[in-house]
Every structure is written in C-alpha cells, then in structure tokens.
Design a protein around this motif. Structure first.
Motif, PDB file in Angstrom:
ATOM      1  N   LYS A 121       0.837  -1.210   0.000  1.00 35.01           N
ATOM      2  CA  LYS A 121       0.000   0.000   0.000  1.00 35.01           C
ATOM      3  C   LYS A 121       0.870   1.258   0.000  1.00 35.01           C
ATOM      4  CE  LYS A 121      -0.638   0.577   5.000  1.00 35.01           C
ATOM      5  NZ  LYS A 121      -1.637   0.666   6.095  1.00 35.01           N
ATOM      6  N   PHE A 122       2.081   1.173   0.543  1.00 33.25           N
ATOM      7  CA  PHE A 122       2.956   2.338   0.566  1.00 33.25           C
ATOM      8  C   PHE A 122       3.405   2.704  -0.854  1.00 33.25           C
ATOM      9  CE2 PHE A 122       3.751   0.113   4.671  1.00 33.25           C
ATOM     10  CZ  PHE A 122       3.079   1.010   5.476  1.00 33.25           C
ATOM     11  N   SER A 123       3.628   1.689  -1.681  1.00 35.02           N
ATOM     12  CA  SER A 123       3.958   1.942  -3.084  1.00 35.02           C
ATOM     13  C   SER A 123       2.793   2.599  -3.807  1.00 35.02           C
ATOM     14  CB  SER A 123       4.326   0.627  -3.787  1.00 35.02           C
ATOM     15  OG  SER A 123       5.505   0.071  -3.274  1.00 35.02           O
ATOM     16  N   LEU A 124       1.584   2.072  -3.579  1.00 33.34           N
ATOM     17  CA  LEU A 124       0.408   2.599  -4.264  1.00 33.34           C
ATOM     18  C   LEU A 124       0.063   4.013  -3.817  1.00 33.34           C
ATOM     19  CD1 LEU A 124      -1.216   1.057  -6.441  1.00 33.34           C
ATOM     20  CD2 LEU A 124       0.287  -0.371  -5.095  1.00 33.34           C
ATOM     21  N   GLN A 125       0.380   4.354  -2.576  1.00 33.53           N
ATOM     22  CA  GLN A 125       0.165   5.726  -2.119  1.00 33.53           C
ATOM     23  C   GLN A 125       0.967   6.701  -2.966  1.00 33.53           C
ATOM     24  OE1 GLN A 125       1.230   5.425   2.002  1.00 33.53           O
ATOM     25  NE2 GLN A 125      -0.762   4.621   2.636  1.00 33.53           N
ATOM     26  N   LYS A 126       2.213   6.341  -3.250  1.00 29.17           N
ATOM     27  CA  LYS A 126       3.068   7.192  -4.080  1.00 29.17           C
ATOM     28  C   LYS A 126       2.576   7.207  -5.526  1.00 29.17           C
ATOM     29  CE  LYS A 126       6.430   8.232  -1.084  1.00 29.17           C
ATOM     30  NZ  LYS A 126       6.797   9.614  -0.705  1.00 29.17           N
ATOM     31  N   ALA A 127       2.240   6.031  -6.053  1.00 31.83           N
ATOM     32  CA  ALA A 127       1.852   5.918  -7.461  1.00 31.83           C
ATOM     33  C   ALA A 127       0.591   6.708  -7.765  1.00 31.83           C
ATOM     34  CB  ALA A 127       1.662   4.447  -7.826  1.00 31.83           C
ATOM     35  N   ALA A 128      -0.455   6.467  -6.992  1.00 30.93           N
ATOM     36  CA  ALA A 128      -1.752   7.084  -7.296  1.00 30.93           C
ATOM     37  C   ALA A 128      -1.737   8.585  -7.064  1.00 30.93           C
ATOM     38  CB  ALA A 128      -2.835   6.428  -6.448  1.00 30.93           C
ATOM     39  N   LYS A 129      -0.949   9.040  -6.098  1.00 27.28           N
ATOM     40  CA  LYS A 129      -0.886  10.470  -5.817  1.00 27.28           C
ATOM     41  C   LYS A 129      -0.220  11.237  -6.948  1.00 27.28           C
ATOM     42  CE  LYS A 129       0.372  13.702  -2.144  1.00 27.28           C
ATOM     43  NZ  LYS A 129       0.964  13.849  -0.793  1.00 27.28           N
ATOM     44  N   ARG A 130       0.788  10.619  -7.585  1.00 30.18           N
ATOM     45  CA  ARG A 130       1.546  11.321  -8.631  1.00 30.18           C
ATOM     46  C   ARG A 130       0.937  11.154 -10.007  1.00 30.18           C
ATOM     47  NH1 ARG A 130       8.041  11.170  -9.535  1.00 30.18           N
ATOM     48  NH2 ARG A 130       7.894  12.487  -7.681  1.00 30.18           N
ATOM     49  N   TYR A 131       0.459   9.956 -10.344  1.00 29.44           N
ATOM     50  CA  TYR A 131       0.092   9.653 -11.731  1.00 29.44           C
ATOM     51  C   TYR A 131      -1.421   9.549 -11.876  1.00 29.44           C
ATOM     52  CZ  TYR A 131       5.033   8.372 -11.765  1.00 29.44           C
ATOM     53  OH  TYR A 131       6.404   8.372 -11.627  1.00 29.44           O
ATOM     54  N   SER A 132      -2.016  10.523 -12.520  1.00 29.08           N
ATOM     55  CA  SER A 132      -3.454  10.486 -12.780  1.00 29.08           C
ATOM     56  C   SER A 132      -3.716   9.746 -14.085  1.00 29.08           C
ATOM     57  CB  SER A 132      -4.006  11.912 -12.865  1.00 29.08           C
ATOM     58  OG  SER A 132      -3.392  12.622 -13.926  1.00 29.08           O
ATOM     59  N   GLY A 133      -4.942   9.314 -14.272  1.00 30.21           N
ATOM     60  CA  GLY A 133      -5.316   8.637 -15.506  1.00 30.21           C
ATOM     61  C   GLY A 133      -4.903   7.183 -15.564  1.00 30.21           C
ATOM     62  N   ILE A 134      -4.392   6.635 -14.455  1.00 28.68           N
ATOM     63  CA  ILE A 134      -4.021   5.224 -14.358  1.00 28.68           C
ATOM     64  C   ILE A 134      -4.754   4.645 -13.155  1.00 28.68           C
ATOM     65  CG2 ILE A 134      -2.146   3.567 -14.027  1.00 28.68           C
ATOM     66  CD1 ILE A 134      -0.224   5.623 -15.197  1.00 28.68           C
ATOM     67  N   GLU A 135      -5.358   3.466 -13.331  1.00 28.90           N
ATOM     68  CA  GLU A 135      -6.009   2.791 -12.207  1.00 28.90           C
ATOM     69  C   GLU A 135      -4.955   2.054 -11.383  1.00 28.90           C
ATOM     70  OE1 GLU A 135     -10.127   1.045 -12.253  1.00 28.90           O
ATOM     71  OE2 GLU A 135      -9.431   0.560 -14.268  1.00 28.90           O
ATOM     72  N   PHE A 136      -4.957   2.257 -10.075  1.00 28.82           N
ATOM     73  CA  PHE A 136      -4.032   1.554  -9.190  1.00 28.82           C
ATOM     74  C   PHE A 136      -4.823   0.837  -8.100  1.00 28.82           C
ATOM     75  CE2 PHE A 136      -1.150   4.941 -10.751  1.00 28.82           C
ATOM     76  CZ  PHE A 136      -0.101   4.149 -11.213  1.00 28.82           C
ATOM     77  N   ALA A 137      -4.374  -0.379  -7.780  1.00 26.49           N
ATOM     78  CA  ALA A 137      -5.039  -1.154  -6.730  1.00 26.49           C
ATOM     79  C   ALA A 137      -4.030  -1.990  -5.962  1.00 26.49           C
ATOM     80  CB  ALA A 137      -6.109  -2.062  -7.327  1.00 26.49           C
ATOM     81  N   VAL A 138      -4.219  -2.071  -4.660  1.00 24.34           N
ATOM     82  CA  VAL A 138      -3.479  -3.031  -3.851  1.00 24.34           C
ATOM     83  C   VAL A 138      -4.071  -4.405  -4.141  1.00 24.34           C
ATOM     84  CG1 VAL A 138      -2.897  -3.784  -1.529  1.00 24.34           C
ATOM     85  CG2 VAL A 138      -2.985  -1.341  -2.054  1.00 24.34           C
ATOM     86  N   ALA A 139      -3.245  -5.295  -4.657  1.00 27.20           N
ATOM     87  CA  ALA A 139      -3.709  -6.631  -5.027  1.00 27.20           C
ATOM     88  C   ALA A 139      -2.504  -7.538  -5.194  1.00 27.20           C
ATOM     89  CB  ALA A 139      -4.528  -6.594  -6.326  1.00 27.20           C
ATOM     90  N   SER A 140      -2.753  -8.831  -5.228  1.00 30.57           N
ATOM     91  CA  SER A 140      -1.695  -9.819  -5.393  1.00 30.57           C
ATOM     92  C   SER A 140      -1.559 -10.220  -6.856  1.00 30.57           C
ATOM     93  CB  SER A 140      -2.009 -11.061  -4.559  1.00 30.57           C
ATOM     94  OG  SER A 140      -1.125 -12.122  -4.874  1.00 30.57           O
ATOM     95  N   ALA A 141      -0.309 -10.328  -7.317  1.00 29.79           N
ATOM     96  CA  ALA A 141      -0.065 -10.796  -8.680  1.00 29.79           C
ATOM     97  C   ALA A 141      -0.527 -12.235  -8.860  1.00 29.79           C
ATOM     98  CB  ALA A 141       1.422 -10.684  -9.011  1.00 29.79           C
ATOM     99  N   TYR A 142      -0.639 -12.980  -7.775  1.00 33.11           N
ATOM    100  CA  TYR A 142      -1.037 -14.379  -7.858  1.00 33.11           C
ATOM    101  C   TYR A 142      -2.548 -14.552  -7.898  1.00 33.11           C
ATOM    102  CZ  TYR A 142       3.845 -15.231  -6.809  1.00 33.11           C
ATOM    103  OH  TYR A 142       5.221 -15.250  -6.865  1.00 33.11           O
TER     104      TYR A 142
END
Length: 274
Positions: A123-144
């Motif tokens: 979630k710490f990664s997604l906090q940075k990602a979603a705050k900076r980059y608009s127009g992209i969907e971000f979700a905390v989820a497992s690759a598996y």
C-alpha cells in the motif's frame, strides 16, 4: 467501468471518485491518494505486505534522478511496437508507478489510446503511485490473484516483481505480450563488491513457459555515476540487499563519497499463443 474485478465474487466493478462497487454489493473505498484496496484479508501474509515506507521512499528518490530512465525508455519503445491503437496495459507489481506511467506516456506520444492499470501488494507503493500519476487505475492486489478478467490485457509488464505466470497467461489476450524484466549477470556489480566479501553474478537463463512464444531478449546495459552518499543510499535502500547485508558491508558503503556502477537488465519478451 473499472478494469478491475471484485476480488470477492469476481464481478465487474464500477463507481466514481469515492470508490468502486460490484453488482453483488461489495464496496471498496478509494484512498485519499486515489488507489483502491482489492487484497482480501485472507490473502495477506502480514499486516503490511510488500515494500515498506523506507524502501518505497528510496526507490522514488533514486528513480527521480533518472538513473533507470534507459530501461523505462526501452520498455516504452517495446510497448509502442507490440500494441495496437488502444491497448489495455497492466503492470503487475508496479511499485510506485514509474514504469507504468512511462509506458503509458510513450503510448500516448505515439498517438495511441491506452488504458493503463497497476497493481502492487504494498500500500505504501500505491500511495506514491496514485498520488503522482493520474489517468491510471491503481489497486493493492496480489499478482497471484489478479482482480482482472480473463483475456482482458494486451500488454503485461513485470519489472523485478513476482512471477505469476499462470495468472499472466489467464489475463492476457491471445497474441498479447508480456515483458519480464530481470537483472542481468553484472547488474550493480560494483555495489555488491562493496557490500559482500564474495559477491557472485546473477544467474542468467532463458525460461520458456507453456502457452507463450519466446519473442526475444532485449539487453539494457550501461554505467552510472552516483556522485553522493544520498544517491548511493537511495540505490542501496531500494534493493533487497538492504535486508541481508552484514554490518561491515553497510559501513564500507557509508564511507564512499561516490560510486561508479554497472547497470544491466534483460527484458524477456513473450507473446501468448493465439
């Protein structure tokens, strides 16, 4: 309509800026930074899985200096080459979104209309990602257990992240492409020489996967000059070495005023069989 599916019942999610909801009544609030949390409690192996705040901050500081931009540029070029006019792009293990956004921007610059999304377990990664980059969907989820429909994705990115090949095969369209970035043999060799008494090169191998055609391996290799302790520590802090380096190695690294280091990646390009 979201690219993501409900992680509880697998139905389509839709909503607004406040969150997402499926027809079954399951609701997922959007964090103030803009991401949604789609990792059920029974899929979490710890209270805060994935990269912690320190590692995420180190990676953001390092990437913002442009040290890995040649890799991002190569990924962007491959994305443009390998996709059609309106590709669906999923970054499985997107971290703080650096490569996700770079690939999206490369597609836009080429006149395409991408639909981009990224997932990460941190979630710490997604906090940075979603705050900076608009127009992209971000979700905390497992690759598996990707919360994405079968055959929904044209291009899947996996940059230094867990290999969930069965899930990648499931969500890719027939003929869709998968870009798998791994460290080459001499990646960060000079850093490892400082940290360890007996460093060894990374293993290099070709690994064919059932249902995929091996298209090519694209090398990205160059050298960087880190002019300060801040840059050196940012690099160190975003690598797994930060967890397993002995005290003596950390002390040697802390004594360096600067560092010249090899950077070496291999991008394995796969296409899902049609």
């Amino acid at each position: 309509m979201s690219l993501f599916l409900c992680p509880l019942c697998g139905r389509t999610l839709s909503g607004n800026g406040r969150g997402l909801r499926c027809p079954g009544g399951h609701c997922f609030d959007r964090a103030r930074e803009g991401y949604v949390h789609l990792l059920p409690a029974n899929q979490k192996h710890s209270k805060a899985p994935g990269d912690d705040k320190g590692m995420v901050a180190a990676r953001r500081a390092f990437l913002d200096r442009g040290w890995y931009q040649p890799l991002a540029e190569t990924l962007g070029g491959l994305a443009v080459e390998l996709t059609g006019p309106a590709p669906v792009v999923l970054d499985a293990g997107c971290g703080e979104g650096y490569y996700t956004a770079y690939v999206r921007d490369a597609l836009l610059a080429a006149g395409k209309a991408p639909r981009s999304a990224g997932i990460d377990i941190s979630k710490f990664s997604l906090q940075k990602a979603a705050k900076r980059y608009s127009g992209i969907e971000f979700a905390v989820a497992s690759a598996y257990r990707l919360p994405v429909a079968d055959g929904a994705v044209d291009l899947l990115l996996n940059v230094f992240s867990p290999l969930a090949i069965n899930e990648f095969y499931r969500v890719l369209k027939p003929g869709g492409c998968y870009l798998y970035v791994v460290p080459a043999a001499m990646h960060l060799w000079e850093l490892k020489q400082v940290l360890y008494e007996r460093p060894y090169p990374n293993e290099e191998k070709e690994s064919p996967y059932e249902g995929f055609v091996y298209d090519r391996i694209v090398p990205v290799e160059y050298s960087i000059h880190l002019p300060s302790q801040a840059d050196i520590q940012a690099l160190f802090g975003m690598t797994p070495y930060v967890w397993k380096t002995p005290r003596a190695g950390k002390e040697r690294l802390a004594a360096l005023p600067e560092l010249d280091c090899q950077v070496a990646f291999h991008i394995h390009v796969f296409k899902k069989e049609s």
